[in-house]
Design a protein around this motif. Structure first.
Motif, mmCIF file in Angstrom:
data_model
loop_
_atom_site.group_PDB
_atom_site.id
_atom_site.type_symbol
_atom_site.label_atom_id
_atom_site.label_comp_id
_atom_site.label_asym_id
_atom_site.label_seq_id
_atom_site.Cartn_x
_atom_site.Cartn_y
_atom_site.Cartn_z
ATOM 1 N N ALA A 205 0.831 -1.205 0.000
ATOM 2 C CA ALA A 205 0.000 0.000 0.000
ATOM 3 C C ALA A 205 0.863 1.251 0.000
ATOM 4 O O ALA A 205 0.542 2.256 -0.658
ATOM 5 N N GLY A 206 1.980 1.207 0.741
ATOM 6 C CA GLY A 206 2.884 2.361 0.764
ATOM 7 C C GLY A 206 3.517 2.640 -0.591
ATOM 8 O O GLY A 206 3.698 3.802 -0.974
ATOM 9 N N LEU A 207 3.846 1.577 -1.316
ATOM 10 C CA LEU A 207 4.457 1.748 -2.642
ATOM 11 C C LEU A 207 3.477 2.392 -3.614
ATOM 12 O O LEU A 207 3.827 3.336 -4.350
ATOM 13 N N VAL A 208 2.235 1.901 -3.632
ATOM 14 C CA VAL A 208 1.215 2.486 -4.508
ATOM 15 C C VAL A 208 0.953 3.947 -4.109
ATOM 16 O O VAL A 208 0.863 4.832 -4.963
ATOM 17 N N ALA A 209 0.830 4.179 -2.800
ATOM 18 C CA ALA A 209 0.567 5.542 -2.335
ATOM 19 C C ALA A 209 1.733 6.473 -2.628
ATOM 20 O O ALA A 209 1.531 7.653 -2.947
ATOM 21 N N GLY A 210 2.962 5.956 -2.530
ATOM 22 C CA GLY A 210 4.116 6.781 -2.849
ATOM 23 C C GLY A 210 4.112 7.228 -4.299
ATOM 24 O O GLY A 210 4.396 8.390 -4.624
ATOM 25 N N GLY A 211 3.775 6.300 -5.212
ATOM 26 C CA GLY A 211 3.667 6.679 -6.620
ATOM 27 C C GLY A 211 2.553 7.675 -6.851
ATOM 28 O O GLY A 211 2.712 8.633 -7.632
ATOM 29 N N ALA A 212 1.423 7.483 -6.164
ATOM 30 C CA ALA A 212 0.317 8.435 -6.293
ATOM 31 C C ALA A 212 0.704 9.805 -5.750
ATOM 32 O O ALA A 212 0.339 10.839 -6.326
ATOM 33 N N ALA A 213 1.454 9.833 -4.649
ATOM 34 C CA ALA A 213 1.889 11.113 -4.078
ATOM 35 C C ALA A 213 2.849 11.835 -5.014
ATOM 36 O O ALA A 213 2.791 13.067 -5.160
ATOM 37 N N LEU A 214 3.725 11.065 -5.642
ATOM 38 C CA LEU A 214 4.669 11.673 -6.586
ATOM 39 C C LEU A 214 3.929 12.351 -7.736
ATOM 40 O O LEU A 214 4.299 13.449 -8.176
ATOM 41 N N LEU A 215 2.863 11.730 -8.194
ATOM 42 C CA LEU A 215 2.069 12.306 -9.275
ATOM 43 C C LEU A 215 1.204 13.456 -8.766
ATOM 44 O O LEU A 215 1.096 14.502 -9.432
ATOM 45 N N ALA A 216 0.618 13.298 -7.580
ATOM 46 C CA ALA A 216 -0.260 14.343 -7.037
ATOM 47 C C ALA A 216 0.499 15.614 -6.713
ATOM 48 O O ALA A 216 -0.074 16.716 -6.746
ATOM 49 N N VAL B 158 -3.287 15.530 -9.372
ATOM 50 C CA VAL B 158 -4.365 15.013 -8.532
ATOM 51 C C VAL B 158 -5.466 14.408 -9.401
ATOM 52 O O VAL B 158 -5.997 13.331 -9.107
ATOM 53 N N THR B 159 -5.795 15.098 -10.501
ATOM 54 C CA THR B 159 -6.812 14.594 -11.417
ATOM 55 C C THR B 159 -6.388 13.266 -12.031
ATOM 56 O O THR B 159 -7.193 12.324 -12.145
ATOM 57 N N ALA B 160 -5.123 13.168 -12.412
ATOM 58 C CA ALA B 160 -4.619 11.934 -13.003
ATOM 59 C C ALA B 160 -4.690 10.774 -12.012
ATOM 60 O O ALA B 160 -5.078 9.653 -12.371
ATOM 61 N N VAL B 161 -4.320 11.041 -10.762
ATOM 62 C CA VAL B 161 -4.400 9.999 -9.734
ATOM 63 C C VAL B 161 -5.842 9.536 -9.566
ATOM 64 O O VAL B 161 -6.121 8.331 -9.476
ATOM 65 N N ALA B 162 -6.776 10.474 -9.526
ATOM 66 C CA ALA B 162 -8.186 10.125 -9.364
ATOM 67 C C ALA B 162 -8.685 9.278 -10.528
ATOM 68 O O ALA B 162 -9.380 8.264 -10.328
ATOM 69 N N VAL B 163 -8.333 9.667 -11.755
ATOM 70 C CA VAL B 163 -8.784 8.920 -12.938
ATOM 71 C C VAL B 163 -8.194 7.512 -12.941
ATOM 72 O O VAL B 163 -8.898 6.522 -13.196
ATOM 73 N N LEU B 164 -6.895 7.396 -12.648
ATOM 74 C CA LEU B 164 -6.254 6.086 -12.626
ATOM 75 C C LEU B 164 -6.841 5.193 -11.531
ATOM 76 O O LEU B 164 -7.028 3.984 -11.725
ATOM 77 N N ALA B 165 -7.145 5.781 -10.378
ATOM 78 C CA ALA B 165 -7.715 5.009 -9.274
ATOM 79 C C ALA B 165 -9.099 4.486 -9.637
ATOM 80 O O ALA B 165 -9.423 3.314 -9.374
ATOM 81 N N VAL B 166 -9.931 5.329 -10.243
ATOM 82 C CA VAL B 166 -11.269 4.894 -10.656
ATOM 83 C C VAL B 166 -11.175 3.790 -11.696
ATOM 84 O O VAL B 166 -11.917 2.787 -11.640
#
Length: 415
Positions: A318-329, A336-344
């Motif tokens: 979970a930390g690895l996925v969140a770290g990548g999302a934080a880097l993008l956000a 932030v929009t890209a993270v939301a779209v990829l997560a959905v």
């Protein structure tokens, strides 16, 4: 105080989505053994659990304080984007383990997501290492062991006290006890897991300047978190219920009663102290302890091994996925929009994959042939325990199975 911004609103919604996944991911904690033994029907069981989860959310805020002002240093520059990325990591891990039917820890998915996102965006200064060790890692190791030993002892004691009694009468009594103990586990789950989302939302409000530091969760946060986890619980995480109820060991009513009572005691005690432990690990440890506590009982250690592996991987994955999302956000609004779209998109893909072999209340007690076969080799642990407490004699077994009604009462199985 500032008003709630769009970003903080997105974080709040994402936190409630995580709370919802936490609900259906952890329904098995309270109701898997109750459903597998037939003490309650699947729909009635999850409805009762949902109501008690909601009630439990109002009983304490100690665990919420551990999240909002404990593992993450809110004064180290943690921003709402970081919390959003952490929640995305936790949600995706929850859904992946749900798809696999593994009862992993939603709590540790949340902790791992928050820690991974904070390390990427803020660095080590944003993480309170001592509190992570004392209030997350130590309970993660100790809680399932304590719960398992307690369930083992309680199961042995339960069967000893019922020795010589009519199996049909004791089965009825233990089914009633299972319902009561399952209700207690559901209440305890609400006091622990619902508060974690309260803590995350409170942390987002603090970092966004909406409320003062060290504030307790506002009432609307408590209500919304309680409703979200209750709704998720009602929908039922049937895949994980199947694994915990049928995949680890063949649970009989006395074992279910002992396992649930031990788990509820550990969870309620930790909620009072403020330990944000994993209710999944506690309940899984209790089921395994109850499995080895019954004479002749066999724990499927291959399934247990996969569960433990998932527990170990939860925090870093979970930390690895969140770290990548934080880097993008951290790149701004487009990030932030890209993270939301990829997560959905990822969530939709996992849901589509789950539809290939659906599991619901109609087939939750059906298990694969491989899991149903009792031919799995007896492991070292089971063999050692059976040498101390040998299984019942074949003659006793044969006599108890002479009448179908007696056999049904002895096993407590309705599947």
């Amino acid at each position: 105080m500032e008003h709630i911004t769009l970003l903080i609103g997105i974080v709040i919604v994402t936190a409630l989505v995580f709370d919802f996944t936490n609900g259906f991911h952890d329904t098995a904690n309270a109701m898997a053994t109750t459903i597998s033994t037939g003490a309650l029907g699947p729909r009635i069981a999850v409805a009762m659990s949902a109501v008690l989860n909601l009630v439990g959310a109002f009983l304490s805020v100690e665990v919420a304080k551990t999240i909002s002002g404990g593992i993450i240093d809110e004064d180290a520059g943690v921003r709402p984007e970081v919390i959003f990325a952490g929640l995305v990591g936790a949600i995706l891990w929850n859904l992946l383990t749900w798809l696999a039917g593994l009862p992993s820890s939603s709590s540790h998915a949340l902790f791992g997501g928050l820690i991974g996102a904070t390390l990427v965006s803020v660095g080590m200064d944003g993480v309170n290492s001592d509190k992570i060790v004392m209030k997350v890692l130590i309970p993660a190791v100790a809680a399932p062991i304590v719960a398992g030993v307690a369930a083992l002892v309680a199961t042995r004691l339960t069967y000893r006290l019922a020795r010589g009694r009519d199996p049909q009468d004791t089965a009825k009594g233990y089914r009633a006890g299972q319902i009561a103990s399952a209700a207690l586990v559901s209440l305890a789950h609400g006091t622990n897991d619902a508060q974690k989302t309260m803590g995350v939302i409170t942390l987002a409000l603090i970092t966004g300047g909406v409320i003062a530091p060290d504030s307790d969760p506002p009432l609307w946060v408590i209500v919304s978190a309680g409703l979200a986890i209750a709704l998720g619980t009602y929908l039922g995480g049937w895949r994980i219920i199947r694994t915990m109820g049928k995949g680890i060991t063949d649970i009989q009513p006395p074992q279910g009663f002992a396992a649930q009572t031990g788990a509820a005691t550990v969870i309620l005690a930790s909620s009072h102290i403020g330990f944000a432990l994993s209710t999944t690990q506690v309940c899984s440890g209790s089921v395994m302890g109850a499995g080895v506590g019954r004479k002749g009982g066999v724990v499927r250690w291959s399934t247990a091994g996969r569960m433990v592996l998932a527990w170990v991987l939860t925090l870093p994955a979970a930390g690895l996925v969140a770290g990548g999302a934080a880097l993008l956000a951290d790149q701004g609004d487009w990030g932030v929009t890209a993270v939301a779209v990829l997560a959905v998109a990822a969530c939709a893909g996992i849901w589509a994959a789950s539809r290939r072999k659906p599991v619901d209340h109609t087939n939750v007690n059906d298990i694969d042939e491989a899991a149903a076969l009792p031919a799995e080799p007896v492991g070292v642990v089971t063999a050692a325990l059976q040498s101390v407490a040998p299984p019942p004699a074949r003659a006793a077994t044969a006599s108890s199975s002479a009448t179908p009604a007696g056999a049904s009462a002895a096993t407590g199985s309705t599947s």
